[in-house]
Design a protein around this motif. Structure first.
Motif, PDB file in Angstrom:
ATOM      1  N   ARG A   1      45.707  37.592  33.791  1.00  0.00           N
ATOM      2  CA  ARG A   1      44.641  37.749  32.809  1.00  0.00           C
ATOM      3  C   ARG A   1      43.365  37.081  33.296  1.00  0.00           C
ATOM      4  NH1 ARG A   1      46.120  34.852  27.708  1.00  0.00           N
ATOM      5  NH2 ARG A   1      44.649  33.304  28.319  1.00  0.00           N
ATOM      6  N   THR A   3      42.689  36.057  36.356  1.00  0.00           N
ATOM      7  CA  THR A   3      42.281  36.620  37.642  1.00  0.00           C
ATOM      8  C   THR A   3      41.557  37.946  37.443  1.00  0.00           C
ATOM      9  OG1 THR A   3      44.163  35.535  38.704  1.00  0.00           O
ATOM     10  CG2 THR A   3      43.072  37.283  39.945  1.00  0.00           C
ATOM     11  N   ASP A   4      42.022  38.755  36.506  1.00  0.00           N
ATOM     12  CA  ASP A   4      41.335  40.024  36.240  1.00  0.00           C
ATOM     13  C   ASP A   4      39.914  39.795  35.736  1.00  0.00           C
ATOM     14  OD1 ASP A   4      43.397  41.703  37.075  1.00  0.00           O
ATOM     15  OD2 ASP A   4      44.378  41.605  35.113  1.00  0.00           O
ATOM     16  N   ARG A   5      39.727  38.799  34.884  1.00  0.00           N
ATOM     17  CA  ARG A   5      38.372  38.475  34.412  1.00  0.00           C
ATOM     18  C   ARG A   5      37.505  37.991  35.569  1.00  0.00           C
ATOM     19  NH1 ARG A   5      39.493  34.435  29.887  1.00  0.00           N
ATOM     20  NH2 ARG A   5      37.326  33.920  30.283  1.00  0.00           N
ATOM     21  N   LEU A   7      37.928  38.794  38.730  1.00  0.00           N
ATOM     22  CA  LEU A   7      37.645  39.969  39.556  1.00  0.00           C
ATOM     23  C   LEU A   7      36.536  40.829  38.954  1.00  0.00           C
ATOM     24  CD1 LEU A   7      41.265  40.916  40.632  1.00  0.00           C
ATOM     25  CD2 LEU A   7      39.405  40.190  42.144  1.00  0.00           C
ATOM     26  N   ASP A   8      36.525  40.963  37.631  1.00  0.00           N
ATOM     27  CA  ASP A   8      35.435  41.699  36.967  1.00  0.00           C
ATOM     28  C   ASP A   8      34.089  41.053  37.277  1.00  0.00           C
ATOM     29  OD1 ASP A   8      37.274  43.435  35.799  1.00  0.00           O
ATOM     30  OD2 ASP A   8      37.275  42.375  33.870  1.00  0.00           O
ATOM     31  N   ASP A  31      49.465  44.837  41.022  1.00  0.00           N
ATOM     32  CA  ASP A  31      48.212  45.525  40.673  1.00  0.00           C
ATOM     33  C   ASP A  31      47.002  44.645  40.948  1.00  0.00           C
ATOM     34  OD1 ASP A  31      49.577  47.800  39.882  1.00  0.00           O
ATOM     35  OD2 ASP A  31      49.568  47.275  37.760  1.00  0.00           O
ATOM     36  N   THR A  32      47.125  43.369  40.644  1.00  0.00           N
ATOM     37  CA  THR A  32      46.021  42.435  40.877  1.00  0.00           C
ATOM     38  C   THR A  32      45.769  42.258  42.369  1.00  0.00           C
ATOM     39  OG1 THR A  32      46.484  41.271  38.811  1.00  0.00           O
ATOM     40  CG2 THR A  32      45.195  40.087  40.457  1.00  0.00           C
ATOM     41  N   ARG A  35      44.098  45.251  43.754  1.00  0.00           N
ATOM     42  CA  ARG A  35      42.693  45.269  43.344  1.00  0.00           C
ATOM     43  C   ARG A  35      41.878  44.304  44.202  1.00  0.00           C
ATOM     44  NH1 ARG A  35      40.067  43.501  37.537  1.00  0.00           N
ATOM     45  NH2 ARG A  35      37.922  43.996  38.118  1.00  0.00           N
ATOM     46  N   GLN A  36      42.424  43.131  44.474  1.00  0.00           N
ATOM     47  CA  GLN A  36      41.728  42.170  45.325  1.00  0.00           C
ATOM     48  C   GLN A  36      41.428  42.799  46.682  1.00  0.00           C
ATOM     49  OE1 GLN A  36      44.665  39.070  45.147  1.00  0.00           O
ATOM     50  NE2 GLN A  36      43.655  38.020  43.451  1.00  0.00           N
ATOM     51  N   ASN A  39      38.872  45.745  46.482  1.00  0.00           N
ATOM     52  CA  ASN A  39      37.495  45.298  46.243  1.00  0.00           C
ATOM     53  C   ASN A  39      36.900  44.540  47.423  1.00  0.00           C
ATOM     54  OD1 ASN A  39      37.776  46.442  43.755  1.00  0.00           O
ATOM     55  ND2 ASN A  39      37.592  44.562  42.582  1.00  0.00           N
TER      56      ASN A  39
END
Length: 105
Positions: A1, A3-5, A7-8, A31-32, A35-36, A39
């Motif tokens: 949670r 980490t996703d924020r 990453l945003d 998934d995280t 995404r890392q 990106n």
């Protein structure tokens, strides 16, 4: 949670960072991690199970590192290029594992 924020935010600001990953936890956050990598962030190695000590044999460190590299290659199509180890151990056994290593307390 969190980490996703993060990453945003990094994506909005167009900032790239290095994420040091603990190998046995990557499978819970695929998934995280994807995404890392997608990106453009650098993925680094921070032990397999966060359990290395000065007494840890080089053979275990090398085997865990290889397992991590293969996992990242399968998951993201890339390998890490930095490693981080604790306890201020600047011994050759750590530096022989990663291409570029960072030690800290």
């Amino acid at each position: 949670r969190h980490t996703d924020r993060l990453l945003d935010f990094l994506e909005e600001q167009q900032i790239h960072v290095t994420f040091f990953l603990v190998g046995d936890r990557v499978g819970r956050f695929t998934d995280t991690v994807k995404r890392q990598a997608r990106n453009g962030h650098e993925l680094g190695y921070h032990t397999w199970a966060h359990d290395y000590f000065k007494e840890t044999p080089s053979s275990k460190i090398s085997a865990d590192y290889a397992k991590f590299q293969n996992m990242l290659l399968d998951l993201c199509g890339k390998k890490e290029i930095r490693s981080i180890f604790f306890h201020g151990d600047f011994s050759q056994k750590y530096f022989s594992v990663g291409r570029r290593s960072v030690c800290c307390h």
